[in-house]
Design a protein around this motif. Structure first.
Motif, PDB file in Angstrom:
ATOM      1  N   MET A   1       0.836  -1.192   0.000  1.00  0.00           N
ATOM      2  CA  MET A   1       0.000   0.000   0.000  1.00  0.00           C
ATOM      3  C   MET A   1       0.878   1.252   0.000  1.00  0.00           C
ATOM      4  SD  MET A   1      -2.918   1.148   2.737  1.00  0.00           S
ATOM      5  CE  MET A   1      -3.783   2.708   2.603  1.00  0.00           C
ATOM      6  N   VAL A   2       0.773   2.044  -1.047  1.00  0.00           N
ATOM      7  CA  VAL A   2       1.649   3.185  -1.246  1.00  0.00           C
ATOM      8  C   VAL A   2       1.546   4.205  -0.110  1.00  0.00           C
ATOM      9  CG1 VAL A   2       2.081   5.172  -2.733  1.00  0.00           C
ATOM     10  CG2 VAL A   2       1.671   2.939  -3.750  1.00  0.00           C
ATOM     11  N   LEU A   3       0.357   4.413   0.434  1.00  0.00           N
ATOM     12  CA  LEU A   3       0.137   5.466   1.432  1.00  0.00           C
ATOM     13  C   LEU A   3       0.235   4.968   2.879  1.00  0.00           C
ATOM     14  CD1 LEU A   3      -2.867   7.388  -0.182  1.00  0.00           C
ATOM     15  CD2 LEU A   3      -0.443   7.997  -0.220  1.00  0.00           C
ATOM     16  N   LEU A   4       0.650   3.730   3.082  1.00  0.00           N
ATOM     17  CA  LEU A   4       0.690   3.177   4.433  1.00  0.00           C
ATOM     18  C   LEU A   4       1.573   4.011   5.358  1.00  0.00           C
ATOM     19  CD1 LEU A   4      -0.057   0.977   6.456  1.00  0.00           C
ATOM     20  CD2 LEU A   4       1.893  -0.366   5.609  1.00  0.00           C
ATOM     21  N   GLY A   5       2.783   4.324   4.918  1.00  0.00           N
ATOM     22  CA  GLY A   5       3.696   5.096   5.745  1.00  0.00           C
ATOM     23  C   GLY A   5       3.144   6.466   6.090  1.00  0.00           C
ATOM     24  N   THR A   6       2.544   7.128   5.103  1.00  0.00           N
ATOM     25  CA  THR A   6       1.964   8.454   5.324  1.00  0.00           C
ATOM     26  C   THR A   6       0.819   8.396   6.323  1.00  0.00           C
ATOM     27  OG1 THR A   6       2.596   9.253   3.126  1.00  0.00           O
ATOM     28  CG2 THR A   6       0.750  10.357   4.201  1.00  0.00           C
ATOM     29  N   ILE A 120      12.063  11.923   1.375  1.00  0.00           N
ATOM     30  CA  ILE A 120      12.667  10.617   1.098  1.00  0.00           C
ATOM     31  C   ILE A 120      11.725   9.483   1.491  1.00  0.00           C
ATOM     32  CG2 ILE A 120      14.556   9.055   1.733  1.00  0.00           C
ATOM     33  CD1 ILE A 120      16.325  11.541   2.067  1.00  0.00           C
ATOM     34  N   GLY A 121      11.088   9.623   2.648  1.00  0.00           N
ATOM     35  CA  GLY A 121      10.163   8.591   3.099  1.00  0.00           C
ATOM     36  C   GLY A 121       8.994   8.412   2.154  1.00  0.00           C
ATOM     37  N   GLY A 126       6.405   5.376  -2.316  1.00  0.00           N
ATOM     38  CA  GLY A 126       5.805   5.344  -3.644  1.00  0.00           C
ATOM     39  C   GLY A 126       6.567   4.509  -4.646  1.00  0.00           C
ATOM     40  N   LEU A 127       7.892   4.565  -4.578  1.00  0.00           N
ATOM     41  CA  LEU A 127       8.712   3.878  -5.575  1.00  0.00           C
ATOM     42  C   LEU A 127       9.007   2.424  -5.207  1.00  0.00           C
ATOM     43  CD1 LEU A 127      11.304   6.716  -6.340  1.00  0.00           C
ATOM     44  CD2 LEU A 127       9.399   5.985  -7.786  1.00  0.00           C
ATOM     45  N   ARG A 128       9.245   2.170  -3.921  1.00  0.00           N
ATOM     46  CA  ARG A 128       9.682   0.837  -3.507  1.00  0.00           C
ATOM     47  C   ARG A 128       8.761   0.179  -2.486  1.00  0.00           C
ATOM     48  NH1 ARG A 128      14.046   3.893  -4.653  1.00  0.00           N
ATOM     49  NH2 ARG A 128      13.930   5.063  -2.707  1.00  0.00           N
ATOM     50  N   ASN A 129       7.654   0.857  -2.151  1.00  0.00           N
ATOM     51  CA  ASN A 129       6.727   0.342  -1.140  1.00  0.00           C
ATOM     52  C   ASN A 129       7.451   0.051   0.172  1.00  0.00           C
ATOM     53  OD1 ASN A 129       4.037  -0.200  -0.551  1.00  0.00           O
ATOM     54  ND2 ASN A 129       4.296  -2.406  -0.822  1.00  0.00           N
ATOM     55  N   ASP A 130       8.473   0.869   0.457  1.00  0.00           N
ATOM     56  CA  ASP A 130       9.269   0.744   1.676  1.00  0.00           C
ATOM     57  C   ASP A 130       8.884   1.908   2.597  1.00  0.00           C
ATOM     58  OD1 ASP A 130      11.113   0.578   3.691  1.00  0.00           O
ATOM     59  OD2 ASP A 130      12.882   0.568   2.393  1.00  0.00           O
ATOM     60  N   HIS A 131       8.309   1.580   3.742  1.00  0.00           N
ATOM     61  CA  HIS A 131       7.763   2.616   4.632  1.00  0.00           C
ATOM     62  C   HIS A 131       8.572   2.790   5.914  1.00  0.00           C
ATOM     63  CE1 HIS A 131       4.304   2.565   1.972  1.00  0.00           C
ATOM     64  NE2 HIS A 131       4.179   1.276   2.186  1.00  0.00           N
ATOM     65  N   THR A 169       0.815  13.057  -1.619  1.00  0.00           N
ATOM     66  CA  THR A 169       0.954  13.484  -3.010  1.00  0.00           C
ATOM     67  C   THR A 169       2.295  13.054  -3.584  1.00  0.00           C
ATOM     68  OG1 THR A 169      -0.475  15.401  -2.651  1.00  0.00           O
ATOM     69  CG2 THR A 169       0.994  15.488  -4.551  1.00  0.00           C
ATOM     70  N   ILE A 170       3.360  13.237  -2.795  1.00  0.00           N
ATOM     71  CA  ILE A 170       4.691  12.818  -3.260  1.00  0.00           C
ATOM     72  C   ILE A 170       4.719  11.312  -3.506  1.00  0.00           C
ATOM     73  CG2 ILE A 170       7.114  12.599  -2.612  1.00  0.00           C
ATOM     74  CD1 ILE A 170       6.850  15.209  -1.075  1.00  0.00           C
ATOM     75  N   ALA A 171       4.135  10.543  -2.584  1.00  0.00           N
ATOM     76  CA  ALA A 171       4.123   9.085  -2.725  1.00  0.00           C
ATOM     77  C   ALA A 171       3.348   8.645  -3.959  1.00  0.00           C
ATOM     78  CB  ALA A 171       3.536   8.443  -1.471  1.00  0.00           C
ATOM     79  N   LEU A 172       2.183   9.253  -4.180  1.00  0.00           N
ATOM     80  CA  LEU A 172       1.346   8.861  -5.313  1.00  0.00           C
ATOM     81  C   LEU A 172       1.968   9.250  -6.655  1.00  0.00           C
ATOM     82  CD1 LEU A 172      -2.193   9.786  -3.915  1.00  0.00           C
ATOM     83  CD2 LEU A 172      -1.287   7.488  -4.304  1.00  0.00           C
ATOM     84  N   LEU A 173       2.701  10.348  -6.660  1.00  0.00           N
ATOM     85  CA  LEU A 173       3.293  10.831  -7.905  1.00  0.00           C
ATOM     86  C   LEU A 173       4.761  10.417  -8.053  1.00  0.00           C
ATOM     87  CD1 LEU A 173       1.839  14.470  -8.035  1.00  0.00           C
ATOM     88  CD2 LEU A 173       0.973  12.420  -9.179  1.00  0.00           C
ATOM     89  N   ALA A 174       5.228   9.567  -7.142  1.00  0.00           N
ATOM     90  CA  ALA A 174       6.646   9.215  -7.124  1.00  0.00           C
ATOM     91  C   ALA A 174       7.130   8.638  -8.454  1.00  0.00           C
ATOM     92  CB  ALA A 174       6.924   8.220  -5.995  1.00  0.00           C
ATOM     93  N   THR A 175       6.359   7.751  -9.043  1.00  0.00           N
ATOM     94  CA  THR A 175       6.769   7.135 -10.310  1.00  0.00           C
ATOM     95  C   THR A 175       6.892   8.183 -11.411  1.00  0.00           C
ATOM     96  OG1 THR A 175       5.628   5.097  -9.699  1.00  0.00           O
ATOM     97  CG2 THR A 175       6.229   5.377 -12.003  1.00  0.00           C
ATOM     98  N   GLN A 176       5.921   9.077 -11.484  1.00  0.00           N
ATOM     99  CA  GLN A 176       5.957  10.133 -12.484  1.00  0.00           C
ATOM    100  C   GLN A 176       7.091  11.111 -12.220  1.00  0.00           C
ATOM    101  OE1 GLN A 176       3.161   8.962 -11.129  1.00  0.00           O
ATOM    102  NE2 GLN A 176       2.449   7.932 -12.981  1.00  0.00           N
ATOM    103  N   ILE A 177       7.337  11.408 -10.938  1.00  0.00           N
ATOM    104  CA  ILE A 177       8.425  12.312 -10.583  1.00  0.00           C
ATOM    105  C   ILE A 177       9.748  11.744 -11.053  1.00  0.00           C
ATOM    106  CG2 ILE A 177       9.735  13.258  -8.623  1.00  0.00           C
ATOM    107  CD1 ILE A 177       7.078  13.532  -7.129  1.00  0.00           C
TER     108      ILE A 177
END
Length: 237
Positions: A1-6, A120-121, A126-131, A169-177
């Motif tokens: 889950m991309v937003l888990l950490g947030t 960074i978090g 977003g990129l590695r699903n690492d929270h 927002t950063i997490a969700l757009l990480a791939t595009q960023i």
């Protein structure tokens, strides 16, 4: 889950703030001493962050352009008015100066949002699903929220809204960023944004100690303009 950490980070802020509300009725002299201690610690955190810069000119230009934008739109007054509007509807005791929602909201938002761990978090999530980074940040933020709430009140809890929106927002757009922006730009942005934000955090500490009355909110646009300045700098230099 991309937003888990947030989400965990946000939950820690809410829990820390809720616990802090139980300690708001401690004697005035205790509050003052605690506030001074927090102010000193915040100054230390800000200095440590500010010293990470690799190009002081970028930080200086970011603060200058951010200050101009902030004064033009009078961001400090708008945020203060918004905080007072909320306070009139949330807090029946409007004359309690220690429950200044506007001050608590601005201070906590800066402390929680500005820094390498937030960016960074969120990117790691977003990129590695690492929270792991955001889990650690959540524990730190929860403790800071508890302490800040004892002196700044309900506004600290409201800071969870910009924190979740910002990191989410950063997490969700990480791939595009990562797809559109080179790694060198992201590295420089994180570094110089951390340094610029560090100076703003120093200003928070100085204000809390009543040494200065810096309009911190009017300097907030510098956290955005630093990215524009880095882009121009890398484009021409």
């Amino acid at each position: 889950m991309v937003l888990l950490g947030t989400l965990v980070n946000g939950l820690c802020i809410v829990l820390g703030s809720a616990l802090g509300l139980f300690f708001t009725k401690i004697p005035e002299r205790y509050k003052q001493t605690v506030m001074n201690g927090i102010g000193l610690a915040i100054i230390l955190i800000g200095i440590q962050m500010a010293l990470t810069t690799e190009n002081i000119v970028i930080v200086l230009l970011s603060l200058l352009t951010g200050a101009i934008i902030g004064e033009l739109i009078n961001l400090e007054e708008k945020l203060t008015n918004a905080g007072e509007w909320i306070q009139l509807r949330v807090n029946a005791n409007q004359h309690n100066k220690h429950n200044n929602i506007a001050q608590g909201f601005i201070t906590a938002t800066l402390v929680f949002c500005v820094g390498a761990m937030a960016v960074i978090g969120a990117l790691d999530g977003g990129l590695r699903n690492d929270h792991e980074v955001l889990f650690t940040k959540g524990l730190l933020d929860g403790f800071v929220a508890l302490v800040l709430t004892t002196t700044l009140g309900m506004g600290v809890m409201l800071s969870v809204i910009p924190v979740v929106l910002y990191q989410g927002t950063i997490a969700l757009l990480a791939t595009q960023i990562e797809r559109f922006l080179p790694e060198s730009f992201l590295s420089s942005f994180i570094l110089e944004m951390t340094a610029t934000g560090g100076l703003l955090i120093v200003a928070i500490g100085l204000n809390m100690l009543n040494i200065t009355k810096i309009r911190i909110a009017n300097l907030l646009p510098s956290v955005v303009t630093v990215g524009i300045i880095i882009f121009i700098y890398q484009l021409f230099i």
